[in-house]
Enzyme design. Structure first.
Site, PDB file in Angstrom:
ATOM      1  N   LYS A   1       0.829  -1.214   0.000  1.00  0.00           N
ATOM      2  CA  LYS A   1       0.000   0.000   0.000  1.00  0.00           C
ATOM      3  C   LYS A   1       0.859   1.258   0.000  1.00  0.00           C
ATOM      4  O   LYS A   1       1.920   1.286   0.624  1.00  0.00           O
ATOM      5  CB  LYS A   1      -0.882   0.045   1.260  1.00  0.00           C
ATOM      6  CG  LYS A   1      -1.958  -1.023   1.335  1.00  0.00           C
ATOM      7  CD  LYS A   1      -2.842  -0.784   2.566  1.00  0.00           C
ATOM      8  CE  LYS A   1      -4.035  -1.722   2.555  1.00  0.00           C
ATOM      9  NZ  LYS A   1      -4.944  -1.474   3.684  1.00  0.00           N
TER      10      LYS A   1
ATOM     11  N   ARG B   1     -12.597  13.927   8.292  1.00  0.00           N
ATOM     12  CA  ARG B   1     -13.646  14.791   7.741  1.00  0.00           C
ATOM     13  C   ARG B   1     -15.028  14.267   8.159  1.00  0.00           C
ATOM     14  O   ARG B   1     -15.138  13.162   8.662  1.00  0.00           O
ATOM     15  CB  ARG B   1     -13.573  14.746   6.210  1.00  0.00           C
ATOM     16  CG  ARG B   1     -13.779  13.320   5.697  1.00  0.00           C
ATOM     17  CD  ARG B   1     -13.798  13.214   4.177  1.00  0.00           C
ATOM     18  NE  ARG B   1     -14.215  11.883   3.757  1.00  0.00           N
ATOM     19  CZ  ARG B   1     -13.400  10.848   3.607  1.00  0.00           C
ATOM     20  NH1 ARG B   1     -12.117  10.976   3.860  1.00  0.00           N
ATOM     21  NH2 ARG B   1     -13.864   9.675   3.241  1.00  0.00           N
TER      22      ARG B   1
HETATM   23  C1  MV4 Z   1      -7.170  -3.931   2.629  1.00  0.00           C
HETATM   24  C2  MV4 Z   1      -7.911  -5.017   2.104  1.00  0.00           C
HETATM   25  C3  MV4 Z   1      -7.554  -6.285   2.488  1.00  0.00           C
HETATM   26  N1  MV4 Z   1      -6.509  -6.475   3.316  1.00  0.00           N
HETATM   27  N2  MV4 Z   1      -6.149  -4.169   3.471  1.00  0.00           N
HETATM   28  C4  MV4 Z   1      -9.230  -0.512   0.030  1.00  0.00           C
HETATM   29  C5  MV4 Z   1      -9.436   0.912   0.358  1.00  0.00           C
HETATM   30  C6  MV4 Z   1      -8.486   1.237   1.440  1.00  0.00           C
HETATM   31  N3  MV4 Z   1      -9.092   2.166   2.317  1.00  0.00           N
HETATM   32  C7  MV4 Z   1      -8.155  -0.058   2.069  1.00  0.00           C
HETATM   33  N4  MV4 Z   1      -8.644  -1.078   1.202  1.00  0.00           N
HETATM   34  C8  MV4 Z   1      -8.456  -2.380   1.473  1.00  0.00           C
HETATM   35  N5  MV4 Z   1      -7.441  -2.669   2.334  1.00  0.00           N
HETATM   36  C9  MV4 Z   1      -5.832  -5.415   3.785  1.00  0.00           C
HETATM   37  N6  MV4 Z   1      -4.797  -5.631   4.594  1.00  0.00           N
HETATM   38  C10 MV4 Z   1      -8.980  -4.725   1.247  1.00  0.00           C
HETATM   39  C11 MV4 Z   1      -9.245  -3.406   0.921  1.00  0.00           C
HETATM   40  C12 MV4 Z   1     -10.368  -3.194   0.056  1.00  0.00           C
HETATM   41  C13 MV4 Z   1     -11.505  -2.535   0.508  1.00  0.00           C
HETATM   42  C14 MV4 Z   1     -11.601  -2.004   1.783  1.00  0.00           C
HETATM   43  C15 MV4 Z   1     -12.716  -1.338   2.206  1.00  0.00           C
HETATM   44  C16 MV4 Z   1     -13.807  -1.204   1.349  1.00  0.00           C
HETATM   45  C17 MV4 Z   1     -13.740  -1.717   0.099  1.00  0.00           C
HETATM   46  C18 MV4 Z   1     -12.600  -2.384  -0.351  1.00  0.00           C
HETATM   47  C19 MV4 Z   1     -12.557  -2.913  -1.637  1.00  0.00           C
HETATM   48  C20 MV4 Z   1     -11.442  -3.568  -2.070  1.00  0.00           C
HETATM   49  C21 MV4 Z   1     -10.338  -3.710  -1.230  1.00  0.00           C
END
Ligand code: MV4
Length: 447
Positions: free
Chosen positions: A158, A291
């Site tokens: 990330k 926010r």
């Molecule tokens: C993740 C994850 C799975 N594992 N982190 C996507 C947006 C960002 N705010 C963080 N996200 C994610 N982080 C780990 N370690 C999956 C996502 C993610 C996701 C998270 C929240 C809402 C929708 C999403 C859609 C795809 C992936």
């Protein structure tokens, strides 16, 4: 209390902020681009200032123009809403340097939470559970491989400056990691001008649950419970609900207590949201938003508290209107985001609204700046309104949502209303059996 507030935003949230100000006896200043002269928030505000051409970078993101509008009108406080300048620490510093008040957190906290590694480290120290991952920035493939070996594959690379889903790469093996680590860095550099990345264990089927908190300048912090925002497509939330249908009272009490304590120790001020992934009964912190969020109304519906009024109160140095014991949770609320988009491929569909008939009746709220004759401009986000429905139980809420969606008429442009009508009849939605990937999987089946 402030006498006059400048609303540094547009669309439904500008109107939402105007309504809160009006009810508090505060005068409002609307700012707008040349594309928004006929906008509802401009019509309703006490004063308005045109601050530039349509492109957001020349208007809603144009800090000197906004500061000039504040100076010209004598507004002493600025509400940034969401998006645009709402999480811009530099803007917060400039507002403060001019002796004005930003209705939002301190610049230092906006900055800290904008750095996803700094946020992780700070909240880890304060007892918030994290997704297993690197302690800090990962600056070489060698280190990435070592950490991935420790936490186990799949892992997610990330961007430190990322958030909202941009700049993330999954790797399922050491072999894949070599490529994905390099791709993530290059994408982060191109998207954010910062190539720093970190690593987390990739959770396969989590839900996205977030906690709403608010802090005042006396050091008092309260929570307003959680929202389940798992129903999304390409990182755009489509529908949100509160409370989460799958959380036990014990789990909720534990995570909310931790969140309040952490936020208090940070010396935070104003509204904030802690975002978690929730899988197999465990919370994993991912990010904190500084926010007011699009989906705040579902929380307002189940607590009967006006969060924007609270934001204004605490920014003016007044205490929160209620202590934790007086925040009572009752019933269930669901919000559908309505976008001016093709319900099939989600391509933007701006144009003139010819007919507008929002639903009404008990437990129904529509936050929208639309009116018949309004032209949805092509320059901005395609969200044109939100339907928020309340019921004493989730079942009652669902029935009301169905009938409200049946009543809703927006003519002249394509909207995502047909998608919502279809969604609310899906058995897995009705039984709350979904995760963050559910909608995208379902829509593949539809094609
Ligand atoms: C993740 C994850 C799975 N594992 N982190 C996507 C947006 C960002 N705010 C963080 N996200 C994610 N982080 C780990 N370690 C999956 C996502 C993610 C996701 C998270 C929240 C809402 C929708 C999403 C859609 C795809 C992936």
């Amino acid at each position: 209390m402030f006498e006059k507030v400048l609303i540094a935003n547009r669309g439904e949230i500008a109107l939402r902020i105007h309504r809160a100000c009006r009810e508090m006896g505060i005068c409002t200043v609307a700012i707008h681009s040349t594309a928004d002269s006929e906008a509802m928030h401009v019509r309703l505000a006490d004063e308005s200032v045109c601050i530039g051409p349509p492109a957001a970078r020349d208007s809603y993101l144009n800090i000197p123009s906004i500061m000039a509008a504040a100076e010209l009108t004598g507004a002493r406080a600025i509400h940034p809403g969401y998006g645009f300048l709402s999480e811009n620490a530099e803007f917060a510093r400039i507002v403060e340097a001019h002796g004005l008040t930003l209705i939002g957190p301190k610049a230092q906290h906006i900055e800290m939470m904008g750095d996803k590694v700094a946020a992780r480290q700070a909240l880890d120290q304060l007892g918030i559970p994290l997704v297993p991952g690197s302690e800090g920035i990962v600056d070489s493939f060698h280190t990435a491989q070592r950490i991935a070996g420790e936490i186990g594959y799949p892992v997610l690379v990330k961007a430190v400056a990322g958030g909202g889903g941009r700049g993330m790469r999954v790797a399922s093996s050491a072999n894949e990691l070599e490529l994905e680590f390099a791709v993530a860095r290059r994408e982060a550099s191109e998207a954010f001008g910062n190539d720093q990345v970190y690593i987390e264990k990739y959770l396969l089927n989590p839900r996205h649950i977030e906690l709403q908190i608010m802090a005042d300048s006396t050091g008092d912090v309260v929570h307003f419970g959680e929202r389940d925002c798992s129903i999304q497509r390409r990182h755009q939330k489509i529908l949100e609900e509160a409370p989460s249908p799958l959380l036990s009272e014990e789990l909720r009490a534990d995570i909310c207590l931790r969140a309040v304590s952490a936020v208090q120790k940070l010396g935070y001020l104003g509204a904030g949201t802690l975002e978690f992934l929730f899988q197999d009964g465990e919370f994993y912190f991912i990010e904190m938003n500084t926010r007011i969020q699009v989906e705040h109304p579902v929380t307002e519906m189940i607590t009967d508290i006006d969060l924007v009024c609270e934001q204004i109160r605490v920014a003016a140095g007044e205490p929160l209107s209620r202590c934790q014991e007086d925040i009572r949770f009752k019933g269930h609320a669901i919000e559908c985001r309505i976008n001016a988009e093709s319900p099939v491929d989600f391509s933007p569909a701006p144009g003139q609204v010819t007919e507008y008939h929002p639903p009404g009746g008990g437990g129904v709220r529509v936050d929208s700046a639309l009116y018949a004759g309004y032209r949805v401009p092509p320059f901005y986000d395609s969200m044109i309104g939100k339907l928020i429905v309340y019921g004493l139980s989730r079942d009652e809420c669902l029935m009301r949502l169905k009938r409200s969606l049946e009543e809703f008429v927006i003519g002249g442009i394509e909207t995502t209303l047909p998608l919502h009508r279809r969604l609310v009849s899906e058995p897995d939605f009705i039984s709350a059996n979904y995760d963050i990937h559910w909608l995208e999987r379902l829509m593949k089946e539809w094609n």
